[in-house]
Design an enzyme around this catalytic site. Structure first.
Site, PDB file in Angstrom:
ATOM      1  N   HIS A 204       9.013  -4.361  -0.814  1.00 28.20           N
ATOM      2  CA  HIS A 204       9.696  -4.726  -2.065  1.00 28.20           C
ATOM      3  C   HIS A 204      11.219  -4.676  -1.986  1.00 28.20           C
ATOM      4  CE1 HIS A 204       9.992  -0.390  -2.429  1.00 28.20           C
ATOM      5  NE2 HIS A 204       8.695  -0.252  -2.654  1.00 28.20           N
TER       6      HIS A 204
ATOM      7  N   GLU B  60       5.645  -2.484  -9.042  1.00 29.13           N
ATOM      8  CA  GLU B  60       5.930  -2.082  -7.671  1.00 29.13           C
ATOM      9  C   GLU B  60       5.921  -0.563  -7.644  1.00 29.13           C
ATOM     10  OE1 GLU B  60       5.978  -4.057  -5.164  1.00 29.13           O
ATOM     11  OE2 GLU B  60       5.991  -5.920  -6.330  1.00 29.13           O
TER      12      GLU B  60
ATOM     13  N   HIS C 120       8.527  -8.778  -2.471  1.00 27.27           N
ATOM     14  CA  HIS C 120       7.679  -8.579  -3.636  1.00 27.27           C
ATOM     15  C   HIS C 120       8.538  -7.972  -4.743  1.00 27.27           C
ATOM     16  CE1 HIS C 120       3.449  -8.975  -1.980  1.00 27.27           C
ATOM     17  NE2 HIS C 120       4.225  -9.133  -0.917  1.00 27.27           N
TER      18      HIS C 120
ATOM     19  N   ASP D 114       2.956  -6.943 -13.720  1.00 27.16           N
ATOM     20  CA  ASP D 114       2.927  -6.519 -12.314  1.00 27.16           C
ATOM     21  C   ASP D 114       3.784  -5.266 -12.165  1.00 27.16           C
ATOM     22  OD1 ASP D 114       2.070  -7.030  -9.555  1.00 27.16           O
ATOM     23  OD2 ASP D 114       4.205  -7.271  -9.156  1.00 27.16           O
TER      24      ASP D 114
END
Length: 231
Positions: A61, A13, A154, A11
């Protein structure tokens, strides 16, 4: 020799949604799975994007420009990142987004790009399995009773760790992999010999407490293999 399936749950950001507007990656999180089990090995790195972070992105985030000031550039960690993911399968939720950003960063360095052929996208997988239902990572965690207690914002690593659990559930659970792998080995018994333990059979019935504990364990298993035989 036992076959080992290595997969990387990944993943990222970013500063925003659009690479055409100059947005960059600010965090990468990867979790190693061997035969669908997390090994504890991870790749996690915050990155200095050399640009501002819009407030609407920060609210998602929680990563600020000040926090990233002393973090390395993508070019500083690219070799370590590529070494970690190697040539193994990448498990990503909404893979098009992450691969778009990763390939943009790799292209800037004239490094080989990541092919979508090696990516398993869990988003269309979830949409197909649960048609008409929400398929975000949060929604899937709630569906599979995976705790979101530690997910205030997140985050690339925490989301990769959550996705690893979701991925196992989406693909039938760990029991399915173990069963399929055992069947594959049995079909080639001339190559693989299974070691069995000598077990002593019980000559008495289980207690009520043991039966209740067994039922609790069965209730936790999603889509058990034996269900089709008793329905």
């Amino acid at each position: 020799m036992e076959n080992k399936l290595r997969e990387i749950v990944l993943d990222t950001e970013t500063t925003g949604l659009d690479i055409e507007s100059g947005h960059r990656i600010i965090e990468i999180g990867c979790v190693e799975l061997i035969n669908r089990i997390p090994t504890g090995k991870v790749f996690h790195q915050y990155l200095n994007p050399e640009r501002d972070i819009p407030y609407h992105s920060f609210k998602i985030h929680g990563i600020s420009e000040g926090f990233l000031e002393d973090k390395p550039l993508f070019s500083d960690v690219v070799l370590e990142f590529l070494d970690f993911i190697s040539s193994d399968i990448l498990i990503i939720h909404n893979a098009e987004f992450d691969i778009k950003f990763l390939n943009m960063e790799l292209d800037k360095l004239n490094v080989g790009l990541i092919s979508l052929d090696r990516v398993l996208d869990t988003l269309p997988l979830a949409r197909k399995k649960f048609a008409g239902s929400p398929a975000s990572l949060s929604a899937l965690c709630k569906r599979f009773d995976i705790s979101l207690e530690d997910r205030e914002f997140h985050g690339a690593l925490i989301d990769a760790q959550l996705l690893a659990k979701v991925y196992v559930e989406l693909t039938g659970g760990l029991q399915t992999f173990l069963f399929d792998n055992r069947c594959e080995q049995d079909s080639n018994a001339t190559v693989t010999q299974h070691k069995t333990r000598n077990l002593t059979c019980r000559k008495y019935l289980p207690s009520n407490e043991e039966i209740n504990e067994h039922r609790k364990l069965l209730d936790k298993i999603n889509s058990p293999l034996w269900k089709k035989y008793i329905e």
